[in-house]
Design a protein around this motif. Structure first.
Motif, PDB file in Angstrom:
ATOM      1  N   PRO A   8       1.014 -22.502 -33.057  1.00 21.97           N
ATOM      2  CA  PRO A   8       0.856 -21.445 -32.055  1.00 21.97           C
ATOM      3  C   PRO A   8      -0.385 -20.602 -32.321  1.00 21.97           C
ATOM      4  O   PRO A   8      -0.844 -20.487 -33.461  1.00 21.97           O
ATOM      5  CB  PRO A   8       2.127 -20.615 -32.214  1.00 21.97           C
ATOM      6  CG  PRO A   8       2.590 -20.874 -33.604  1.00 21.97           C
ATOM      7  CD  PRO A   8       2.154 -22.277 -33.941  1.00 21.97           C
ATOM      8  N   SER A  61      -0.491 -18.379 -27.116  1.00 18.55           N
ATOM      9  CA  SER A  61       0.934 -18.728 -27.097  1.00 18.55           C
ATOM     10  C   SER A  61       1.799 -17.474 -27.056  1.00 18.55           C
ATOM     11  O   SER A  61       2.818 -17.430 -26.361  1.00 18.55           O
ATOM     12  CB  SER A  61       1.310 -19.526 -28.346  1.00 18.55           C
ATOM     13  OG  SER A  61       0.444 -20.589 -28.576  1.00 18.55           O
ATOM     14  N   CYS A  70       5.253 -18.873 -27.828  1.00 16.99           N
ATOM     15  CA  CYS A  70       5.525 -18.347 -29.169  1.00 16.99           C
ATOM     16  C   CYS A  70       5.961 -16.890 -29.092  1.00 16.99           C
ATOM     17  O   CYS A  70       5.210 -16.034 -28.624  1.00 16.99           O
ATOM     18  CB  CYS A  70       4.261 -18.496 -30.015  1.00 16.99           C
ATOM     19  SG  CYS A  70       4.451 -17.861 -31.686  1.00 16.99           S
ATOM     20  N   ARG A 115      12.122 -23.450 -36.126  1.00 14.08           N
ATOM     21  CA  ARG A 115      11.473 -22.642 -35.087  1.00 14.08           C
ATOM     22  C   ARG A 115      12.493 -21.838 -34.286  1.00 14.08           C
ATOM     23  O   ARG A 115      12.255 -20.684 -33.926  1.00 14.08           O
ATOM     24  CB  ARG A 115      10.686 -23.536 -34.127  1.00 14.08           C
ATOM     25  CG  ARG A 115       9.372 -24.026 -34.662  1.00 14.08           C
ATOM     26  CD  ARG A 115       8.755 -24.994 -33.683  1.00 14.08           C
ATOM     27  NE  ARG A 115       7.365 -25.276 -33.981  1.00 14.08           N
ATOM     28  CZ  ARG A 115       6.719 -26.323 -33.510  1.00 14.08           C
ATOM     29  NH1 ARG A 115       7.347 -27.184 -32.719  1.00 14.08           N
ATOM     30  NH2 ARG A 115       5.458 -26.520 -33.805  1.00 14.08           N
ATOM     31  N   GLU A 172      12.060 -17.521 -33.737  1.00 15.31           N
ATOM     32  CA  GLU A 172      11.484 -17.016 -32.492  1.00 15.31           C
ATOM     33  C   GLU A 172      12.560 -16.663 -31.472  1.00 15.31           C
ATOM     34  O   GLU A 172      13.607 -17.292 -31.415  1.00 15.31           O
ATOM     35  CB  GLU A 172      10.531 -18.052 -31.904  1.00 15.31           C
ATOM     36  CG  GLU A 172       9.359 -18.344 -32.821  1.00 15.31           C
ATOM     37  CD  GLU A 172       8.341 -19.246 -32.171  1.00 15.31           C
ATOM     38  OE1 GLU A 172       7.992 -18.990 -31.005  1.00 15.31           O
ATOM     39  OE2 GLU A 172       7.913 -20.209 -32.823  1.00 15.31           O
TER      40      GLU A 172
END
Length: 161
Positions: free
Chosen positions: A3, A7, A41, A73, A77
């Protein structure tokens, strides 16, 4: 697959658009495709873009499989692992998904922004990943301390099977 600032901007724009239009009579249409993990992101607090970039570098250098990277991930996030759909609530969400993952598991494609994970990160799973790919503190592909802390917090919230 790493990212960048664009992003983060894209994720912020998507989140803002959803927040300003969500409602029980709203349909959110999402096109989800391979590569979406790096393109959308949204670092969880207190993580920074640099933390996520360093984590992506470590994951890739370690030889980690994409499904394993995406499990991590989702824990790091906001919009991944069903986070985009959750942010859209109470709107209806329709995801059109173009798969780049063998077997088409929806939670793995772009880290599953519109679907909840079927296999969240557990403490046992995290320990296995850290050992297998040498990602722990002081290891060959060590993750930044804030990333390790965030992964551990996420894994603590999920009971092992």
């Amino acid at each position: 697959p790493v990212p960048d600032a664009r992003s983060v901007s894209a994720a912020a724009a998507v989140a803002s658009l959803i927040e300003s239009h969500r409602g029980p009579r709203t349909l959110v249409l999402c096109l989800v495709s391979g590569g979406g993990s790096a393109l959308l992101c949204s670092p969880a607090e207190p993580l920074s873009l640099d933390d996520l970039g360093a984590a992506a570098d470590s994951f890739l250098a370690s030889g980690m499989r994409i499904d394993e990277i995406n499990v991590c991930r989702r824990a790091l996030e906001h919009l991944k692992g069903g986070g985009l759909a959750a942010a859209a609530h109470p709107s209806a969400v329709l995801g059109l998904v173009l798969s780049d993952v063998v077997g088409d598991p929806l939670e793995m494609i772009a880290s599953g922004p519109t679907v909840p994970p079927t296999a969240p990160l557990t403490a046992d799973g995290l320990g296995r990943l850290l050992r297998t790919y040498r990602l722990g503190a002081g290891a060959t592909h060590a993750l930044p301390a804030p990333v390790l802390d965030a992964l551990r917090r996420a894994a603590e919230d999920v009971p092992d099977a």
